[in-house]
Write a protein that holds these residues in place. Structure first.
Motif, mmCIF file in Angstrom:
data_model
loop_
_atom_site.group_PDB
_atom_site.id
_atom_site.type_symbol
_atom_site.label_atom_id
_atom_site.label_comp_id
_atom_site.label_asym_id
_atom_site.label_seq_id
_atom_site.Cartn_x
_atom_site.Cartn_y
_atom_site.Cartn_z
ATOM 1 N N TYR A 49 0.845 -1.196 0.000
ATOM 2 C CA TYR A 49 0.000 0.000 0.000
ATOM 3 C C TYR A 49 0.878 1.244 0.000
ATOM 4 O O TYR A 49 1.822 1.354 0.792
ATOM 5 N N HIS A 50 0.583 2.179 -0.873
ATOM 6 C CA HIS A 50 1.322 3.443 -0.937
ATOM 7 C C HIS A 50 0.344 4.578 -0.669
ATOM 8 O O HIS A 50 -0.554 4.830 -1.482
ATOM 9 N N PRO A 51 0.476 5.258 0.462
ATOM 10 C CA PRO A 51 -0.463 6.333 0.799
ATOM 11 C C PRO A 51 -0.264 7.553 -0.084
ATOM 12 O O PRO A 51 0.766 7.701 -0.752
ATOM 13 N N ASP B 4 -9.158 -0.045 9.524
ATOM 14 C CA ASP B 4 -8.266 -1.019 8.875
ATOM 15 C C ASP B 4 -7.961 -2.198 9.795
ATOM 16 O O ASP B 4 -7.893 -3.345 9.346
ATOM 17 N N TYR C 166 -11.200 -1.561 -2.311
ATOM 18 C CA TYR C 166 -10.483 -0.816 -1.291
ATOM 19 C C TYR C 166 -9.255 -1.642 -0.934
ATOM 20 O O TYR C 166 -9.358 -2.844 -0.664
ATOM 21 N N ARG C 167 -8.095 -1.026 -0.931
ATOM 22 C CA ARG C 167 -6.842 -1.776 -0.861
ATOM 23 C C ARG C 167 -6.732 -2.635 0.396
ATOM 24 O O ARG C 167 -6.147 -3.720 0.367
ATOM 25 N N MET C 168 -7.283 -2.189 1.542
ATOM 26 C CA MET C 168 -7.162 -2.991 2.757
ATOM 27 C C MET C 168 -7.996 -4.266 2.669
ATOM 28 O O MET C 168 -7.616 -5.306 3.220
ATOM 29 N N ILE D 226 -5.632 -6.456 0.503
ATOM 30 C CA ILE D 226 -4.399 -6.866 1.174
ATOM 31 C C ILE D 226 -4.689 -7.839 2.324
ATOM 32 O O ILE D 226 -4.009 -8.861 2.481
ATOM 33 N N LEU E 230 -4.805 3.493 -7.877
ATOM 34 C CA LEU E 230 -6.037 3.073 -7.222
ATOM 35 C C LEU E 230 -6.818 2.069 -8.047
ATOM 36 O O LEU E 230 -7.952 1.721 -7.696
#
Length: 351
Positions: A22-24, A92, A116-118, A121, A327
């Motif tokens: 993940y890259h914020p 998260d 949604y990335r979470m 992941i 995204l």
């Protein structure tokens, strides 16, 4: 003579190799130009700083492990029993707890694509299978998701990164027809919809028909303190409590969340600002020749065939945004609703 022992190397579990980190979003030089992370343009309630300062005097004590006072307050707010609330280190942490409890070692989850990335992941971390169903008209294709025989169905409503939202009737139909065993509705941006009461799935959570995730990071402006919660059936909450780290939400974060709940005026001010400036930002970007996906969140998704060119153009005026390619939607750019000064920066950049 000293013989040097051979260095031992342990390899991670093989399924972890496929995880894309993940890259914020990146901050700009100024807060006004930082439009990459969907942070509150008005910040936190002034009550929060006072509550945190007071709580800091007890920093040598462990925090309440289950955030009981905060649970009680949220239970009153949503009309549920305190045993139906679980506080987490941001939503998260709760997403990971759900994955550990209900997806680990070969479970199956279904979600929108992009996810949604979470959600993505956490499923990969526990070695679960993830079915991603492409969006239809920029929103969840619930009809297609219904057919998936999954352990968890994730519905992010409003969706991130598109900002589109589904009404409660659509969620209710999905809950009734879906073959998934557990429905998880992530409502991080629910407060920015035109009609939150007609959109939220809290009535389903109240009845034990869904898990609803909420966060203090958006409308309350507590992104840096990491507080989230879920509303669910008591049995689900009891299961997650068993595997949750006992002190994952610190005393300062608990005090801040209680102070934020105690200032509904600030919450309404953030909502008013967001709706007003979301319209203004949409009109501004549209006049510049871009198409904006109608949003129900505190950001807008801009269609930009050459996203790098738009990002560079904005960066030249001190504005950071989120590339759609990061995204899962190449050819777009996500822009958070700005402050008044931030909107002026965008206007200058697009002039």
């Amino acid at each position: 003579m000293t013989v040097r022992a051979e260095q031992r190397v342990i390899e991670p579990r093989p399924w972890l190799d496929s995880i894309r980190p993940y890259h914020p979003g990146q901050h700009a030089a100024s807060d006004d130009g930082s439009l990459a992370s969907n942070e509150s343009p008005l910040g936190a309630s002034p009550h929060v700083a006072r509550a945190v300062a007071k709580a800091a005097s007890g920093a040598h004590h462990y925090p309440d492990p289950l955030a009981g006072e905060l649970c009680e307050e949220l239970a009153r707010l949503h009309g549920v029993a305190p045993e139906q609330i679980l506080i987490g280190n941001g939503s998260d942490e709760l997403i990971f707890l759900l994955a550990w409890a209900y997806l680990a070692h070969g479970g199956h989850a279904v979600c929108a694509d992009p996810a949604y990335r979470m959600d993505e992941i956490s499923s990969q971390v526990v070695d679960a299978r993830l079915t991603k169903v492409p969006l239809r008209d920029w929103t969840h294709d619930l009809d297609a998701m219904t057919a998936a025989e999954a352990d968890i169905a994730y519905v992010v409503n409003p969706h991130n990164p598109t900002g589109t939202a589904l009404g409660l009737p659509a969620i209710e139909c999905f809950a009734a027809d879906s073959k998934a065993r557990l429905l998880v509705v992530d409502e991080a941006y629910i407060d920015f919809t035109d009609d939150p009461d007609a959109t939220t799935a809290i009535p389903l959570a109240r009845e034990g028909r869904a898990v609803v995730l909420r966060t203090f990071s958006k409308i309350h402006g507590l992104a840096g303190l990491r507080v989230g919660y879920l509303v669910a059936d008591r049995r689900i909450v009891a299961t997650l409590r068993k595997i949750r780290a006992p002190f994952s939400v610190g005393a300062l974060a608990q005090a801040a969340a209680l102070a934020a709940l105690g200032d509904p005026g600030h919450r309404q001010a953030v909502r008013r600002h967001t709706l007003q400036y979301r319209r203004a930002l949409t009109e501004l970007v549209t006049r510049a020749g871009y198409h904006v996906i109608p949003s129900q969140a505190n950001f807008v998704l801009v269609q930009a065939p050459d996203e790098d060119a738009l990002i560079t153009r904005l960066a030249a005026h001190g504005i950071s945004v989120r590339p759609g390619s990061a995204l899962g939607l190449p050819g777009t750019v996500r822009m958070s609703v700005p402050t008044a000064k931030g909107l002026h920066l965008v206007e200058q950049a697009l002039a």
